[in-house]
Design a protein around this motif. Structure first.
Motif, short mmCIF file in Angstrom:
data_model
loop_
_atom_site.label_atom_id
_atom_site.label_comp_id
_atom_site.label_asym_id
_atom_site.label_seq_id
_atom_site.Cartn_x
_atom_site.Cartn_y
_atom_site.Cartn_z
N UNK A 114 38.42 56.57 67.99
CA UNK A 114 37.02 56.17 67.79
C UNK A 114 36.14 57.39 67.99
N UNK A 115 35.00 57.45 67.31
CA UNK A 115 34.09 58.57 67.51
C UNK A 115 32.73 58.22 66.92
N UNK A 116 31.68 58.81 67.51
CA UNK A 116 30.39 58.89 66.86
C UNK A 116 30.49 60.06 65.90
N UNK A 117 30.12 59.86 64.64
CA UNK A 117 30.32 60.93 63.67
C UNK A 117 29.38 62.09 63.95
N UNK A 118 29.97 63.24 64.21
CA UNK A 118 29.24 64.48 64.45
C UNK A 118 30.12 65.60 63.92
N UNK A 119 29.77 66.17 62.77
CA UNK A 119 30.65 67.17 62.17
C UNK A 119 30.78 68.43 63.03
N UNK A 120 29.90 68.59 64.03
CA UNK A 120 29.99 69.73 64.94
C UNK A 120 30.98 69.49 66.07
N UNK A 121 31.51 68.29 66.18
CA UNK A 121 32.42 67.92 67.26
C UNK A 121 33.75 68.64 67.08
N UNK A 122 34.10 69.51 68.01
CA UNK A 122 35.40 70.19 67.98
C UNK A 122 36.20 69.88 69.24
N UNK A 123 35.96 68.72 69.85
CA UNK A 123 36.72 68.33 71.03
C UNK A 123 38.09 67.83 70.59
N UNK A 124 39.17 68.48 71.01
CA UNK A 124 40.51 68.00 70.63
C UNK A 124 40.78 66.64 71.26
N UNK A 125 41.43 65.79 70.50
CA UNK A 125 41.84 64.47 70.99
C UNK A 125 43.36 64.43 70.93
N UNK A 126 43.99 64.36 72.10
CA UNK A 126 45.44 64.48 72.20
C UNK A 126 45.99 63.25 72.92
N UNK A 127 47.00 62.64 72.34
CA UNK A 127 47.61 61.46 72.96
C UNK A 127 49.11 61.47 72.70
N UNK A 128 49.84 60.76 73.54
CA UNK A 128 51.28 60.64 73.33
C UNK A 128 51.75 59.28 73.80
N UNK A 129 52.95 58.93 73.39
CA UNK A 129 53.50 57.63 73.74
C UNK A 129 54.66 57.73 74.72
N UNK A 130 55.48 56.72 74.70
CA UNK A 130 56.64 56.62 75.58
C UNK A 130 57.68 57.67 75.21
N UNK A 131 58.30 58.30 76.22
CA UNK A 131 59.41 59.18 75.89
C UNK A 131 60.66 58.34 75.69
N UNK A 132 61.44 58.72 74.68
CA UNK A 132 62.60 57.93 74.30
C UNK A 132 63.80 58.86 74.09
N UNK A 133 65.02 58.36 74.28
CA UNK A 133 66.21 59.18 74.03
C UNK A 133 66.37 59.44 72.54
N UNK A 134 66.86 60.64 72.21
CA UNK A 134 67.00 61.00 70.79
C UNK A 134 68.43 60.82 70.28
N UNK A 135 69.32 60.32 71.15
CA UNK A 135 70.70 60.11 70.74
C UNK A 135 71.59 61.30 70.96
N UNK A 136 71.00 62.44 71.38
CA UNK A 136 71.78 63.66 71.61
C UNK A 136 71.61 64.14 73.05
#
Length: 210
Positions: free
Chosen positions: A151-173
């Motif tokens: 979500x965001x208020x539209x501001x083309x000057x906005x350069x704030x990085x938005x970083x998210x991640x989910x659950x860590x899961x096994x990769x089978x290896x």
């Protein structure tokens, strides 16, 4: 903080091109191998979430293009960005946003973030003077993240990085990975800069010794 001379700025032409785009924001999602980080934090009783925020903040600040901002129509290069993260108190479904400066070590940051989060009584506690210098972090530990919108208020000057991640899961290896989403402004950041962020983050995780 350094003011950018746009007449000699190598990115000036790209900046102008993407400034004319009605929606200059884009996001990518990629896998991060967090095997070492999980083992490291588990052995030391640290928060995996806070630890990854710390390492991702370092990786953001290592890439110059992440640190551009606009103030009064001028482009500036910030000295560093500050993590601002969503968090949940135990047993609560109501998240709050914790903002705090980067500490010198991973362990110190985890302790400071835990103390700040536990003491915080309001949804949001931020200094308005630092808003454009933040990094927005979030986590969805209940499922594997494959894509995300913000979500965001539209501001083309906005350069704030938005970083998210989910659950860590096994990769089978025998490894553990998670999906990480990064949303940025194309006026300032291209794929090569996201690649540098990823490489720096992954290298810092791989360097941990459980």
């Amino acid at each position: 903080m350094q003011k950018i001379d746009r007449s000699t700025w190598p990115r000036a032409e790209k900046f102008g091109f993407f400034s004319a785009v009605s929606q200059p924001f884009y996001s990518v999602t990629f896998r991060v191998d967090v095997t070492n980080l999980h083992a490291y934090t588990k052995q030391r009783g640290l928060s995996f979430y806070y630890a990854l925020v710390y390492l991702a903040t370092n990786a953001v600040n290592a890439v110059e293009n992440f640190r551009y901002t606009i103030r009064d129509g001028e482009v500036w290069l910030l000295d560093k960005r500050i993590p601002s993260l969503t968090d949940l108190k135990p047993g609560s479904e109501q998240f709050h946003i914790v903002t705090l400066p980067q500490e010198e070590t991973l362990e110190q940051f985890c302790a400071a973030a835990k103390a700040r989060s536990e003491a915080q009584a309001h949804f949001l506690d931020q200094d308005d003077k630092e808003l454009d210098a933040l990094i927005y972090f979030s986590c969805t530990p209940w499922f594997d993240l494959t894509a995300l919108t913000n979500e965001r208020d539209f501001d083309r000057d906005d350069n704030i990085p938005r970083i998210a991640w989910g659950k860590y899961v096994p990769d089978g290896a025998g490894r553990e990975t998670l999906g990480m989403s990064v949303e940025v402004n194309h006026r300032f950041l291209d794929g090569i800069h996201l690649g540098r962020f990823y490489q720096t983050l992954q290298a810092s995780i791989d360097a941990l010794e459980p």
